[in-house]
Design an enzyme around this catalytic site. Sequence first.
Site, PDB file in Angstrom:
ATOM      1  N   CYS A 153     -23.022 -17.305  46.026  1.00 54.45           N
ATOM      2  CA  CYS A 153     -21.918 -16.732  45.261  1.00 54.45           C
ATOM      3  C   CYS A 153     -22.288 -16.797  43.786  1.00 54.45           C
ATOM      4  O   CYS A 153     -23.256 -17.442  43.414  1.00 54.45           O
ATOM      5  CB  CYS A 153     -20.636 -17.537  45.446  1.00 54.45           C
ATOM      6  SG  CYS A 153     -19.999 -17.573  47.105  1.00 54.45           S
ATOM      7  N   TYR A 191      -9.257 -14.155  46.904  1.00 52.82           N
ATOM      8  CA  TYR A 191      -8.746 -15.361  47.545  1.00 52.82           C
ATOM      9  C   TYR A 191      -8.410 -16.435  46.518  1.00 52.82           C
ATOM     10  O   TYR A 191      -8.857 -16.399  45.388  1.00 52.82           O
ATOM     11  CB  TYR A 191      -9.752 -15.910  48.575  1.00 52.82           C
ATOM     12  CG  TYR A 191     -10.904 -16.663  47.949  1.00 52.82           C
ATOM     13  CD1 TYR A 191     -10.940 -18.050  47.963  1.00 52.82           C
ATOM     14  CD2 TYR A 191     -11.937 -15.991  47.317  1.00 52.82           C
ATOM     15  CE1 TYR A 191     -11.976 -18.748  47.383  1.00 52.82           C
ATOM     16  CE2 TYR A 191     -12.986 -16.674  46.727  1.00 52.82           C
ATOM     17  CZ  TYR A 191     -12.994 -18.050  46.761  1.00 52.82           C
ATOM     18  OH  TYR A 191     -14.018 -18.730  46.171  1.00 52.82           O
ATOM     19  N   HIS A 227     -10.240 -15.098  38.017  1.00 54.97           N
ATOM     20  CA  HIS A 227     -11.454 -14.618  37.361  1.00 54.97           C
ATOM     21  C   HIS A 227     -12.324 -13.833  38.345  1.00 54.97           C
ATOM     22  O   HIS A 227     -12.070 -13.813  39.541  1.00 54.97           O
ATOM     23  CB  HIS A 227     -12.229 -15.770  36.708  1.00 54.97           C
ATOM     24  CG  HIS A 227     -12.683 -16.817  37.661  1.00 54.97           C
ATOM     25  ND1 HIS A 227     -11.849 -17.821  38.129  1.00 54.97           N
ATOM     26  CD2 HIS A 227     -13.878 -17.040  38.248  1.00 54.97           C
ATOM     27  CE1 HIS A 227     -12.513 -18.603  38.947  1.00 54.97           C
ATOM     28  NE2 HIS A 227     -13.757 -18.151  39.044  1.00 54.97           N
ATOM     29  N   GLU A 240     -10.136 -16.189  42.709  1.00 55.39           N
ATOM     30  CA  GLU A 240     -11.110 -15.158  42.365  1.00 55.39           C
ATOM     31  C   GLU A 240     -10.810 -13.804  42.992  1.00 55.39           C
ATOM     32  O   GLU A 240     -10.404 -13.725  44.152  1.00 55.39           O
ATOM     33  CB  GLU A 240     -12.515 -15.591  42.817  1.00 55.39           C
ATOM     34  CG  GLU A 240     -12.966 -16.871  42.160  1.00 55.39           C
ATOM     35  CD  GLU A 240     -14.322 -17.364  42.638  1.00 55.39           C
ATOM     36  OE1 GLU A 240     -14.955 -18.118  41.878  1.00 55.39           O
ATOM     37  OE2 GLU A 240     -14.759 -17.004  43.756  1.00 55.39           O
ATOM     38  N   TRP A 268     -13.854 -19.382  51.664  1.00 51.62           N
ATOM     39  CA  TRP A 268     -14.196 -17.977  51.482  1.00 51.62           C
ATOM     40  C   TRP A 268     -15.046 -17.456  52.644  1.00 51.62           C
ATOM     41  O   TRP A 268     -14.893 -16.325  53.057  1.00 51.62           O
ATOM     42  CB  TRP A 268     -14.818 -17.699  50.116  1.00 51.62           C
ATOM     43  CG  TRP A 268     -16.032 -18.518  49.770  1.00 51.62           C
ATOM     44  CD1 TRP A 268     -17.330 -18.181  49.966  1.00 51.62           C
ATOM     45  CD2 TRP A 268     -16.048 -19.811  49.150  1.00 51.62           C
ATOM     46  NE1 TRP A 268     -18.165 -19.177  49.512  1.00 51.62           N
ATOM     47  CE2 TRP A 268     -17.401 -20.188  49.002  1.00 51.62           C
ATOM     48  CE3 TRP A 268     -15.056 -20.678  48.700  1.00 51.62           C
ATOM     49  CZ2 TRP A 268     -17.788 -21.397  48.431  1.00 51.62           C
ATOM     50  CZ3 TRP A 268     -15.456 -21.868  48.133  1.00 51.62           C
ATOM     51  CH2 TRP A 268     -16.796 -22.221  48.000  1.00 51.62           C
ATOM     52  N   HIS A 283     -13.007 -23.842  36.327  1.00 51.69           N
ATOM     53  CA  HIS A 283     -12.544 -24.359  37.621  1.00 51.69           C
ATOM     54  C   HIS A 283     -11.857 -25.709  37.428  1.00 51.69           C
ATOM     55  O   HIS A 283     -12.518 -26.720  37.185  1.00 51.69           O
ATOM     56  CB  HIS A 283     -13.711 -24.474  38.603  1.00 51.69           C
ATOM     57  CG  HIS A 283     -14.320 -23.155  38.943  1.00 51.69           C
ATOM     58  ND1 HIS A 283     -15.465 -22.687  38.335  1.00 51.69           N
ATOM     59  CD2 HIS A 283     -13.937 -22.192  39.810  1.00 51.69           C
ATOM     60  CE1 HIS A 283     -15.759 -21.490  38.821  1.00 51.69           C
ATOM     61  NE2 HIS A 283     -14.844 -21.168  39.718  1.00 51.69           N
ATOM     62  N   GLU A 320     -30.471 -19.354  42.654  1.00 46.22           N
ATOM     63  CA  GLU A 320     -30.034 -20.286  43.683  1.00 46.22           C
ATOM     64  C   GLU A 320     -31.045 -20.455  44.805  1.00 46.22           C
ATOM     65  O   GLU A 320     -31.210 -21.545  45.330  1.00 46.22           O
ATOM     66  CB  GLU A 320     -28.705 -19.835  44.300  1.00 46.22           C
ATOM     67  CG  GLU A 320     -27.520 -20.114  43.424  1.00 46.22           C
ATOM     68  CD  GLU A 320     -26.197 -20.043  44.182  1.00 46.22           C
ATOM     69  OE1 GLU A 320     -26.171 -20.342  45.405  1.00 46.22           O
ATOM     70  OE2 GLU A 320     -25.198 -19.703  43.544  1.00 46.22           O
ATOM     71  N   HIS A 361     -20.834 -15.453  39.493  1.00 39.02           N
ATOM     72  CA  HIS A 361     -19.916 -14.773  38.581  1.00 39.02           C
ATOM     73  C   HIS A 361     -20.721 -13.807  37.734  1.00 39.02           C
ATOM     74  O   HIS A 361     -21.687 -14.236  37.085  1.00 39.02           O
ATOM     75  CB  HIS A 361     -19.229 -15.780  37.656  1.00 39.02           C
ATOM     76  CG  HIS A 361     -18.485 -16.841  38.386  1.00 39.02           C
ATOM     77  ND1 HIS A 361     -19.084 -18.017  38.809  1.00 39.02           N
ATOM     78  CD2 HIS A 361     -17.192 -16.913  38.786  1.00 39.02           C
ATOM     79  CE1 HIS A 361     -18.184 -18.757  39.423  1.00 39.02           C
ATOM     80  NE2 HIS A 361     -17.027 -18.118  39.426  1.00 39.02           N
ATOM     81  N   GLU A 416     -10.173 -22.576  43.447  1.00 36.09           N
ATOM     82  CA  GLU A 416     -10.913 -21.329  43.309  1.00 36.09           C
ATOM     83  C   GLU A 416      -9.864 -20.232  43.317  1.00 36.09           C
ATOM     84  O   GLU A 416      -8.977 -20.222  44.182  1.00 36.09           O
ATOM     85  CB  GLU A 416     -11.890 -21.118  44.480  1.00 36.09           C
ATOM     86  CG  GLU A 416     -13.088 -22.006  44.450  1.00 36.09           C
ATOM     87  CD  GLU A 416     -14.173 -21.564  43.468  1.00 36.09           C
ATOM     88  OE1 GLU A 416     -13.960 -20.615  42.691  1.00 36.09           O
ATOM     89  OE2 GLU A 416     -15.238 -22.181  43.478  1.00 36.09           O
TER      90      GLU A 416
END
Length: 181
Positions: A69, A106, A34, A118, A163, A27, A89, A71, A116
């Site tokens: 969120c 987005y 990604h 992604e 997002w 980032h 989290e 990855h 961002e």
Amino acid sequence: MGESPELVVLLSEDGAAIGTAEKATVHTEDTHLHLAFSCHVFNREGQILVTRRALEKKTWPGVWTNSFCGHPAPKEDFVEAIHRRAEQELGLKLASVKSALPDFRYRAVDASGIVENEICPVFIAIVDDEPVPNPAEVAEYAWAEPEALLASVEKSAFAFSPWLTLQLPRLAVAGYLSPAG
């Protein structure tokens, strides 16, 4: 031995995996496309969990956003990644996970210039427990009535992550914000 760095999957414009990069380095002001995911958690009463990003987060610190969120690691299944991040989290064990917006994508730039970028399928999950947030990830959380959250996002988009402002109306149109969704 130290932990291995977290890797993200780099993508071509058509969504094909083309490599990996360390999450800590991906980032930037010129973030490569990604793979990510976004998850909206609901309790059994139909309320949606919103979280405020920790102030230490690299992008959108302190901003209200979706539940969580993340990855997926290379070759990691989305559902496995979602369960992993829910635990990391929010200290949550999810009762169920299902795909809601599989084609969401987005690109957004935060106030510091960090991008961002992604392909970010959106999932919804059900939970029976209260979150126990990791303070490095989540500053605070709240349970909201989905329609009230949607109205807030529509009236005050600046107060929420980009997002979330893009995903929530699409979830509503797809029927995921109603209790039967």
